[in-house]
Design a protein around this motif. Structure first.
Motif, PDB file in Angstrom:
ATOM      1  N   ILE A  48     -31.350  27.079 -24.271  1.00 58.92           N
ATOM      2  CA  ILE A  48     -31.609  28.369 -23.621  1.00 58.92           C
ATOM      3  C   ILE A  48     -33.108  28.539 -23.369  1.00 58.92           C
ATOM      4  O   ILE A  48     -33.525  28.990 -22.303  1.00 58.92           O
ATOM      5  N   PHE A  49     -33.915  28.172 -24.371  1.00 57.86           N
ATOM      6  CA  PHE A  49     -35.368  28.308 -24.270  1.00 57.86           C
ATOM      7  C   PHE A  49     -35.916  27.468 -23.118  1.00 57.86           C
ATOM      8  O   PHE A  49     -36.733  27.938 -22.318  1.00 57.86           O
ATOM      9  N   GLU A  50     -35.446  26.231 -23.030  1.00 56.33           N
ATOM     10  CA  GLU A  50     -35.922  25.342 -21.970  1.00 56.33           C
ATOM     11  C   GLU A  50     -35.454  25.839 -20.604  1.00 56.33           C
ATOM     12  O   GLU A  50     -36.176  25.715 -19.611  1.00 56.33           O
ATOM     13  N   SER A  51     -34.249  26.412 -20.573  1.00 55.99           N
ATOM     14  CA  SER A  51     -33.752  26.982 -19.322  1.00 55.99           C
ATOM     15  C   SER A  51     -34.610  28.164 -18.891  1.00 55.99           C
ATOM     16  O   SER A  51     -34.946  28.314 -17.702  1.00 55.99           O
ATOM     17  N   ASN A  52     -35.002  28.995 -19.860  1.00 61.49           N
ATOM     18  CA  ASN A  52     -35.845  30.151 -19.563  1.00 61.49           C
ATOM     19  C   ASN A  52     -37.253  29.746 -19.142  1.00 61.49           C
ATOM     20  O   ASN A  52     -37.914  30.461 -18.383  1.00 61.49           O
ATOM     21  N   LEU A  53     -37.713  28.601 -19.631  1.00 62.39           N
ATOM     22  CA  LEU A  53     -39.021  28.093 -19.208  1.00 62.39           C
ATOM     23  C   LEU A  53     -39.021  27.751 -17.711  1.00 62.39           C
ATOM     24  O   LEU A  53     -40.057  27.836 -17.051  1.00 62.39           O
ATOM     25  N   GLN A  54     -37.862  27.378 -17.210  1.00 61.87           N
ATOM     26  CA  GLN A  54     -37.751  27.128 -15.768  1.00 61.87           C
ATOM     27  C   GLN A  54     -37.981  28.417 -14.983  1.00 61.87           C
ATOM     28  O   GLN A  54     -38.568  28.401 -13.896  1.00 61.87           O
ATOM     29  N   PHE A  55     -37.530  29.533 -15.560  1.00 62.32           N
ATOM     30  CA  PHE A  55     -37.787  30.832 -14.927  1.00 62.32           C
ATOM     31  C   PHE A  55     -39.286  31.135 -14.918  1.00 62.32           C
ATOM     32  O   PHE A  55     -39.797  31.717 -13.961  1.00 62.32           O
TER      33      PHE A  55
END
Length: 259
Positions: free
Chosen positions: A54-61
């Motif tokens: 989830i954290f890495e996905s949010n870093l894409q944001f």
């Protein structure tokens, strides 16, 4: 399996081997504890894996936000530079004692329009809630994010300073009426229709007293000179902010590639 352990317990009890039964019971409790600990460890690892994903996905944001910030700033930078060019046009006309038409005055008085930059903060808000945000290996990115925010605040302070200068000068010039012609011309511009020949003709013949509005008007000249100075500072800060955003993006991409 449960029946197997039950038979062992019953056999030890029927044979009156209490000491062996006690050891067996303790061993069974230890096995249960080990099983619970293993289950907890597996659950924790699953939770950590999900949290990391989830954290890495949010870093894409965050990366998307940085890209959008850069796009918005480059556009606003061009607008700010255009304002400086228009401001120079007015100041040169004053210096050379030129007389400008109403449309030239109105179109080159853009320093009086409020402009501001607002950061895109969706991605950062997403990662702030994660425990990984405060992790040691995330420290370099965390420091760059904080610096990015500090420079953004500097931008907001400079923009506020410029906008407040505009408001103060407008109030001052409204008192002596020196800016009223500019307002009236602007209202005519906004009200003109496609077939409104009367208003169009009025605009063509409209005269703004350039000397009253600029040449003999220290508050207006002060606004233009000060506005140009602050706007140059804003543009320089925009450039620095864009540079920080690019560095932050590279740092995040490096972090994601390592993980």
């Amino acid at each position: 399996m449960i029946k197997f352990f039950r038979k062992i317990r019953q056999k030890l009890l029927t044979e009156n081997k209490f000491s062996k039964y006690l050891l067996y019971a303790i061993g069974e409790i230890i096995l249960v504890i080990i099983g619970i600990l293993l289950a907890l460890e597996i659950n924790n690892r699953n939770s950590e894996r999900i949290e990391k994903k989830i954290f890495e996905s949010n870093l894409q944001f965050v990366i998307e936000d940085l890209k959008q910030d850069k796009t918005d700033l480059l556009k606003l930078k061009k607008e700010r530079q255009r304002v400086i060019n228009k401001t120079d046009f007015i100041l040169q006309a004053v210096k050379k004692q030129n007389v400008l038409s109403a449309s030239e005055i109105f179109n080159n008085s853009e320093i009086m329009l409020w402009k501001s930059f607002d950061i895109i903060n969706n991605g950062h808000e997403r990662i702030l809630s994660s425990i990984l945000y405060e992790a040691i290996d995330f420290q370099p990115i965390r420091k760059k994010i904080r610096k990015y925010k500090l420079v953004y605040q500097r931008i907001k302070d400079l923009e506020k300073k410029l906008n407040e200068s505009v408001e103060e000068m407008e109030i001052e010039m409204s008192k002596d009426g020196s800016i009223l012609q500019l307002y009236e011309y602007g209202n005519l511009m906004n009200n003109v229709g496609e077939f409104d020949n009367t208003t169009k003709k009025e605009l063509e013949n409209y005269i703004i007293d350039f000397n009253k509005l600029y040449t003999d008007n220290p508050p207006m000249l002060s606004l233009f000179q000060r506005g140009k100075l602050i706007t140059n500072g804003i543009i320089q800060t925009y450039d620095y902010f864009i540079e920080l955003g690019e560095e932050l993006q590279l740092e995040i991409e490096s972090y994601l590639n390592k993980n």
